[in-house]
Write a protein that holds these residues in place. Structure first.
Motif, PDB file in Angstrom:
ATOM      1  N   VAL A 149       0.750  -6.408   5.111  1.00  0.00           N
ATOM      2  CA  VAL A 149       0.886  -5.694   3.830  1.00  0.00           C
ATOM      3  C   VAL A 149       1.328  -6.658   2.739  1.00  0.00           C
ATOM      4  O   VAL A 149       0.814  -6.637   1.610  1.00  0.00           O
ATOM      5  CB  VAL A 149       1.897  -4.536   3.958  1.00  0.00           C
ATOM      6  CG1 VAL A 149       2.159  -3.895   2.597  1.00  0.00           C
ATOM      7  CG2 VAL A 149       1.386  -3.485   4.929  1.00  0.00           C
ATOM      8  N   ARG A 150       2.272  -7.522   3.075  1.00  0.00           N
ATOM      9  CA  ARG A 150       2.813  -8.451   2.082  1.00  0.00           C
ATOM     10  C   ARG A 150       1.736  -9.406   1.562  1.00  0.00           C
ATOM     11  O   ARG A 150       1.549  -9.557   0.354  1.00  0.00           O
ATOM     12  CB  ARG A 150       3.954  -9.258   2.720  1.00  0.00           C
ATOM     13  CG  ARG A 150       4.511 -10.371   1.873  1.00  0.00           C
ATOM     14  CD  ARG A 150       5.330  -9.838   0.715  1.00  0.00           C
ATOM     15  NE  ARG A 150       6.474  -9.086   1.200  1.00  0.00           N
ATOM     16  CZ  ARG A 150       7.207  -8.294   0.433  1.00  0.00           C
ATOM     17  NH1 ARG A 150       6.890  -8.116  -0.845  1.00  0.00           N
ATOM     18  NH2 ARG A 150       8.237  -7.631   0.934  1.00  0.00           N
ATOM     19  N   TYR A 151       1.013 -10.054   2.472  1.00  0.00           N
ATOM     20  CA  TYR A 151       0.099 -11.122   2.072  1.00  0.00           C
ATOM     21  C   TYR A 151      -1.279 -10.618   1.636  1.00  0.00           C
ATOM     22  O   TYR A 151      -1.926 -11.243   0.804  1.00  0.00           O
ATOM     23  CB  TYR A 151      -0.048 -12.136   3.208  1.00  0.00           C
ATOM     24  CG  TYR A 151       1.206 -12.928   3.437  1.00  0.00           C
ATOM     25  CD1 TYR A 151       1.610 -13.901   2.522  1.00  0.00           C
ATOM     26  CD2 TYR A 151       2.005 -12.709   4.547  1.00  0.00           C
ATOM     27  CE1 TYR A 151       2.779 -14.619   2.702  1.00  0.00           C
ATOM     28  CE2 TYR A 151       3.181 -13.436   4.743  1.00  0.00           C
ATOM     29  CZ  TYR A 151       3.554 -14.378   3.823  1.00  0.00           C
ATOM     30  OH  TYR A 151       4.713 -15.091   4.002  1.00  0.00           O
ATOM     31  N   GLN A 179       1.189   2.655  -5.829  1.00  0.00           N
ATOM     32  CA  GLN A 179       0.828   3.759  -4.938  1.00  0.00           C
ATOM     33  C   GLN A 179      -0.687   3.905  -4.820  1.00  0.00           C
ATOM     34  O   GLN A 179      -1.215   4.099  -3.719  1.00  0.00           O
ATOM     35  CB  GLN A 179       1.463   5.058  -5.452  1.00  0.00           C
ATOM     36  CG  GLN A 179       2.983   5.061  -5.336  1.00  0.00           C
ATOM     37  CD  GLN A 179       3.635   6.197  -6.106  1.00  0.00           C
ATOM     38  OE1 GLN A 179       3.043   6.760  -7.039  1.00  0.00           O
ATOM     39  NE2 GLN A 179       4.855   6.548  -5.742  1.00  0.00           N
ATOM     40  N   ASN A 180      -1.398   3.805  -5.934  1.00  0.00           N
ATOM     41  CA  ASN A 180      -2.856   3.933  -5.902  1.00  0.00           C
ATOM     42  C   ASN A 180      -3.503   2.777  -5.142  1.00  0.00           C
ATOM     43  O   ASN A 180      -4.418   2.981  -4.335  1.00  0.00           O
ATOM     44  CB  ASN A 180      -3.417   3.997  -7.328  1.00  0.00           C
ATOM     45  CG  ASN A 180      -3.044   5.267  -8.050  1.00  0.00           C
ATOM     46  OD1 ASN A 180      -2.785   6.304  -7.418  1.00  0.00           O
ATOM     47  ND2 ASN A 180      -2.996   5.221  -9.362  1.00  0.00           N
ATOM     48  N   TYR A 181      -3.018   1.567  -5.400  1.00  0.00           N
ATOM     49  CA  TYR A 181      -3.620   0.398  -4.745  1.00  0.00           C
ATOM     50  C   TYR A 181      -3.349   0.410  -3.242  1.00  0.00           C
ATOM     51  O   TYR A 181      -4.257   0.129  -2.440  1.00  0.00           O
ATOM     52  CB  TYR A 181      -3.073  -0.887  -5.366  1.00  0.00           C
ATOM     53  CG  TYR A 181      -3.751  -2.120  -4.842  1.00  0.00           C
ATOM     54  CD1 TYR A 181      -4.977  -2.538  -5.350  1.00  0.00           C
ATOM     55  CD2 TYR A 181      -3.176  -2.886  -3.828  1.00  0.00           C
ATOM     56  CE1 TYR A 181      -5.615  -3.673  -4.876  1.00  0.00           C
ATOM     57  CE2 TYR A 181      -3.800  -4.020  -3.340  1.00  0.00           C
ATOM     58  CZ  TYR A 181      -5.016  -4.405  -3.865  1.00  0.00           C
ATOM     59  OH  TYR A 181      -5.643  -5.519  -3.382  1.00  0.00           O
ATOM     60  N   ASN A 206      -5.599   2.918  -1.295  1.00  0.00           N
ATOM     61  CA  ASN A 206      -6.941   2.394  -1.026  1.00  0.00           C
ATOM     62  C   ASN A 206      -6.901   1.301   0.033  1.00  0.00           C
ATOM     63  O   ASN A 206      -7.772   1.236   0.904  1.00  0.00           O
ATOM     64  CB  ASN A 206      -7.563   1.850  -2.316  1.00  0.00           C
ATOM     65  CG  ASN A 206      -7.829   2.939  -3.332  1.00  0.00           C
ATOM     66  OD1 ASN A 206      -8.082   4.087  -2.969  1.00  0.00           O
ATOM     67  ND2 ASN A 206      -7.778   2.604  -4.600  1.00  0.00           N
ATOM     68  N   TRP A 207      -5.895   0.426  -0.040  1.00  0.00           N
ATOM     69  CA  TRP A 207      -5.791  -0.658   0.933  1.00  0.00           C
ATOM     70  C   TRP A 207      -5.520  -0.112   2.335  1.00  0.00           C
ATOM     71  O   TRP A 207      -6.049  -0.625   3.322  1.00  0.00           O
ATOM     72  CB  TRP A 207      -4.686  -1.625   0.540  1.00  0.00           C
ATOM     73  CG  TRP A 207      -4.565  -2.770   1.496  1.00  0.00           C
ATOM     74  CD1 TRP A 207      -5.251  -3.951   1.449  1.00  0.00           C
ATOM     75  CD2 TRP A 207      -3.740  -2.832   2.659  1.00  0.00           C
ATOM     76  NE1 TRP A 207      -4.897  -4.744   2.523  1.00  0.00           N
ATOM     77  CE2 TRP A 207      -3.975  -4.084   3.281  1.00  0.00           C
ATOM     78  CE3 TRP A 207      -2.822  -1.952   3.246  1.00  0.00           C
ATOM     79  CZ2 TRP A 207      -3.319  -4.481   4.441  1.00  0.00           C
ATOM     80  CZ3 TRP A 207      -2.172  -2.338   4.413  1.00  0.00           C
ATOM     81  CH2 TRP A 207      -2.422  -3.591   4.997  1.00  0.00           C
ATOM     82  N   GLU A 217      -2.450   1.633  13.906  1.00  0.00           N
ATOM     83  CA  GLU A 217      -2.905   2.402  12.746  1.00  0.00           C
ATOM     84  C   GLU A 217      -1.756   2.619  11.775  1.00  0.00           C
ATOM     85  O   GLU A 217      -0.640   2.969  12.168  1.00  0.00           O
ATOM     86  CB  GLU A 217      -3.466   3.747  13.198  1.00  0.00           C
ATOM     87  CG  GLU A 217      -3.963   4.633  12.071  1.00  0.00           C
ATOM     88  CD  GLU A 217      -4.420   5.990  12.560  1.00  0.00           C
ATOM     89  OE1 GLU A 217      -4.804   6.831  11.712  1.00  0.00           O
ATOM     90  OE2 GLU A 217      -4.402   6.231  13.783  1.00  0.00           O
ATOM     91  N   SER A 218      -2.024   2.409  10.497  1.00  0.00           N
ATOM     92  CA  SER A 218      -1.028   2.694   9.468  1.00  0.00           C
ATOM     93  C   SER A 218      -0.996   4.198   9.212  1.00  0.00           C
ATOM     94  O   SER A 218      -1.959   4.779   8.717  1.00  0.00           O
ATOM     95  CB  SER A 218      -1.378   1.944   8.172  1.00  0.00           C
ATOM     96  OG  SER A 218      -0.518   2.338   7.122  1.00  0.00           O
TER      97      SER A 218
END
Length: 253
Positions: free
Chosen positions: A208-210, A225-227, A230-231, A131-132
């Motif tokens: 996260v990178r790809y 930060q916003n994107y 949500n991700w 979990e992130s």
């Protein structure tokens, strides 16, 4: 007349196979998923349709073989560059946690905005279910800022038994050592030159990178930060994860 001469049934001769509606539905979903998530391969698409969307097609179509046949016909296969085999020294065994908050992993990432300014991303994950937990983003992230973010997160999540990091300057600082002592948290360092010992968060960084940072060219820090917020929710609650039996991390109890 020709059919009579060659003794061929007119029904058989004139029959044209019709594309099954379920095949069309599967094809539409595969096109949509690979367009929205350009780094997803067949396995992630199949797990998403089965475990997240809970589609109950008949056994022939919902089987991996049936969906993969459509996936190949649409030519959606990803080209995978094989990794070179490198001989490495024997590494210490990577512990496998059995409950949440038993072990966290942390690491830094770097990227650039459209104007060339560099920013940093500090990732924290729970090794048990991948979990992130936190994605701290700013132009500068000294040890003080990292520890302040950890304090805020621990207030509602609780503290881990141990934290695994590399030997970066923020992690080997005296501030980090004192913070771990105050919270009675064991700080585990990877062996120098062996990022595989921090494999859980290194694998997360790659995702996260790809799947996140490389998808857009961000203009300012607020967009990033916003994107990523949500991700991060999508990753924890909707994205299938191979290490969690094809389910999102939040599903593993």
């Amino acid at each position: 007349m020709t059919c009579l001469i060659f003794k061929v049934s007119q029904t058989c001769y004139r029959y044209k196979a019709r594309l099954d509606q379920e095949n069309l539905q599967i094809a539409d979903w595969l096109m949509k998923l690979t367009n929205e998530h350009k780094t997803w391969g067949f396995q992630l698409c199949l797990l998403y349709l089965r475990n997240i969307k809970n589609y109950q097609w008949n056994e022939e179509h919902c089987s991996a073989r049936g969906v993969y046949r459509i996936y190949k016909e649409l030519e959606l296969n990803l080209r995978i560059k094989p990794n070179k085999r490198i001989k490495r020294e024997e590494l210490e065994t990577l512990a496998v946690p059995t409950v949440k908050n038993e072990s966290w992993s942390m690491d830094f990432m770097h990227d650039q905005l459209s104007d060339g300014r560099s920013y940093r991303v500090h990732d924290v994950i729970d090794d048990y279910n991948r979990e992130s937990l936190d994605m701290l983003i700013d132009f500068s992230l000294p040890a003080e800022r990292v520890l302040r973010g950890l304090d805020q997160f621990i207030e509602w999540r609780g503290k881990p038994k141990r934290i695994r990091t590399d030997n970066g300057p923020e992690y080997i600082s005296e501030l980090m050592e004192k913070w771990c002592d105050q919270h009675s948290i064991e700080h585990v360092f990877t062996q120098p030159g062996n990022p595989q010992q921090n494999a859980y968060v290194e694998r997360f960084n790659s995702t996260v990178r790809y799947e996140c940072l490389n998808q857009y060219l961000f203009r300012d820090l607020s967009e990033v930060q916003n994107y990523t917020t949500n991700w991060q929710y999508f990753y924890n609650h909707e994205r299938p994860h191979m290490s969690v039996n094809g389910c999102p991390p939040i599903f593993k109890q």
